[in-house]
Scaffold this motif. Structure first.
Motif, PDB file in Angstrom:
ATOM      1  N   LYS A 179      27.612 -27.686   0.711  1.00 18.44           N
ATOM      2  CA  LYS A 179      29.148 -28.167   1.314  1.00 18.44           C
ATOM      3  C   LYS A 179      29.086 -29.474   1.073  1.00 18.44           C
ATOM      4  O   LYS A 179      28.149 -30.282   1.117  1.00 18.44           O
ATOM      5  CB  LYS A 179      28.208 -28.406   2.808  1.00 18.44           C
ATOM      6  CG  LYS A 179      29.502 -28.387   3.747  1.00 18.44           C
ATOM      7  CD  LYS A 179      29.075 -28.198   5.935  1.00 18.44           C
ATOM      8  CE  LYS A 179      30.535 -28.239   6.292  1.00 18.44           C
ATOM      9  NZ  LYS A 179      29.947 -27.301   7.201  1.00 18.44           N
ATOM     10  N   LYS A 180      30.538 -29.894   1.304  1.00 19.03           N
ATOM     11  CA  LYS A 180      30.592 -31.344   1.236  1.00 19.03           C
ATOM     12  C   LYS A 180      32.221 -31.401   1.491  1.00 19.03           C
ATOM     13  O   LYS A 180      33.190 -30.849   2.195  1.00 19.03           O
ATOM     14  CB  LYS A 180      31.795 -31.698  -0.652  1.00 19.03           C
ATOM     15  CG  LYS A 180      32.214 -32.911  -1.167  1.00 19.03           C
ATOM     16  CD  LYS A 180      32.446 -32.883  -2.395  1.00 19.03           C
ATOM     17  CE  LYS A 180      32.624 -34.416  -3.109  1.00 19.03           C
ATOM     18  NZ  LYS A 180      33.240 -34.594  -3.935  1.00 19.03           N
ATOM     19  N   GLY A 181      31.881 -32.529   3.309  1.00 16.87           N
ATOM     20  CA  GLY A 181      32.804 -32.004   3.844  1.00 16.87           C
ATOM     21  C   GLY A 181      32.991 -31.253   4.753  1.00 16.87           C
ATOM     22  O   GLY A 181      31.724 -30.723   5.066  1.00 16.87           O
ATOM     23  N   ASN A 182      33.903 -30.956   5.167  1.00 12.94           N
ATOM     24  CA  ASN A 182      33.802 -29.773   6.170  1.00 12.94           C
ATOM     25  C   ASN A 182      33.779 -27.917   4.570  1.00 12.94           C
ATOM     26  O   ASN A 182      34.102 -27.065   5.444  1.00 12.94           O
ATOM     27  CB  ASN A 182      34.762 -30.001   6.682  1.00 12.94           C
ATOM     28  CG  ASN A 182      34.612 -30.944   7.788  1.00 12.94           C
ATOM     29  OD1 ASN A 182      33.647 -30.563   8.466  1.00 12.94           O
ATOM     30  ND2 ASN A 182      35.694 -31.687   8.424  1.00 12.94           N
ATOM     31  N   GLN A 183      34.040 -28.763   3.393  1.00 14.37           N
ATOM     32  CA  GLN A 183      34.023 -27.269   2.458  1.00 14.37           C
ATOM     33  C   GLN A 183      33.196 -26.708   2.174  1.00 14.37           C
ATOM     34  O   GLN A 183      32.178 -27.471   1.489  1.00 14.37           O
ATOM     35  CB  GLN A 183      35.443 -27.922   1.692  1.00 14.37           C
ATOM     36  CG  GLN A 183      35.566 -26.843   0.572  1.00 14.37           C
ATOM     37  CD  GLN A 183      36.945 -25.588   1.465  1.00 14.37           C
ATOM     38  OE1 GLN A 183      36.997 -25.867   2.145  1.00 14.37           O
ATOM     39  NE2 GLN A 183      35.947 -24.393   0.207  1.00 14.37           N
TER      40      GLN A 183
END
Length: 265
Positions: A173-177
């Protein structure tokens, strides 16, 4: 010199207007600066040799290497680069293909060449050869390194022959993605912007854990974004005679990173 056919991807002299596009300028530059002869000599001992009389001879190593580089530069899959060679005369010309005479390597041939490079560890040796030549010519100074990482997506579907995801890939997961794939960790010469080291891992591997693998050992300063906080305290980096310049988290990071890049120059 071989006479080019009417299908040859080159200017005829009858065009009303021509323009030297950015892509054309880039490919002309790569044609000049890439040490093709040295790289072909590196690969040829492992390349398939001519088969029985009457059989189709193997494609020239340099043509396949140029196609492989086009894939990396423009993010093209095997089928996409095959189609691009038919559709885009500029790319065919760069490879050295005359579409009126020559056979274009199909996607299976392109895949086999990539597997050849992987099987014999030739991609790493290609990078080493290029870096050595750049250093000899004074284009890579080696006093500073910028470390960073980028996510590379992979198909997450299980609708394939094995019914499984690629076991070497992973979700992160990176940020909300959420992403599924791998991560490329790179070490870049701070003065020239040239990549000198690449390490591939699954996507969920933290950037900071790979920092030590991205150093060539001759740098005095290392620059990194906020994802590398605490890198100087990790056991694998103890004893390294380098100054770590790591961006701060939050609002202060932009100014800190700007100062770090200024120092790198």
């Amino acid at each position: 010199m071989k006479q080019m056919s009417l299908e040859a991807p080159m200017y005829t002299g009858f065009e009303l207007r021509t323009k030297r596009t950015r892509k054309r300028a880039f490919l002309e530059q790569m044609d000049r600066v890439v040490p093709w002869a040295e790289l072909v000599a590196l690969i040829e001992p492992y390349a398939p040799k001519a088969g029985p009389k009457g059989g189709r001879p193997p494609f020239a190593v340099e043509k396949l290497l140029r196609i492989h580089f086009l894939q990396q530069w423009f993010g093209l899959s095997d089928p996409a680069v095959e189609e691009a060679l038919y559709d885009t005369p500029l790319l065919a010309r760069f490879v050295g293909l005359d579409l009126g005479v020559d056979v274009v390597p199909d996607e299976s041939t392109i895949l086999r060449f990539r597997h050849l490079l992987e099987q014999h560890g030739l991609s790493a040796r290609i990078l080493e050869t290029v870096n050595r030549i750049l250093t000899e010519r004074g284009l890579m100074l080696k006093s500073g390194t910028i470390v960073d990482a980028t996510l590379i997506a992979a198909p997450s579907s299980t609708k394939n022959a094995s019914g499984q995801r690629d076991p070497e890939m992973h979700q992160t997961k990176k940020g909300n993605q959420w992403y599924f794939g791998m991560k490329a960790h790179v070490g870049v010469d701070a003065a020239s912007g040239l990549v000198h080291t690449v390490v591939a891992t699954a996507a969920n591997v933290a950037d900071v854990t790979q920092a030590h693998r991205l150093l060539h050992g001759q740098e005095t300063d290392v620059f990194a974004d906020a994802g590398y906080q605490g890198v100087d305290k990790r056991a694998e980096n103890q004893g390294k005679q380098v100054a770590w310049h790591v961006a701060m988290r939050g609002r202060a990071s932009a100014g800190h990173w700007t100062r770090a890049l200024f120092l790198a120059r």
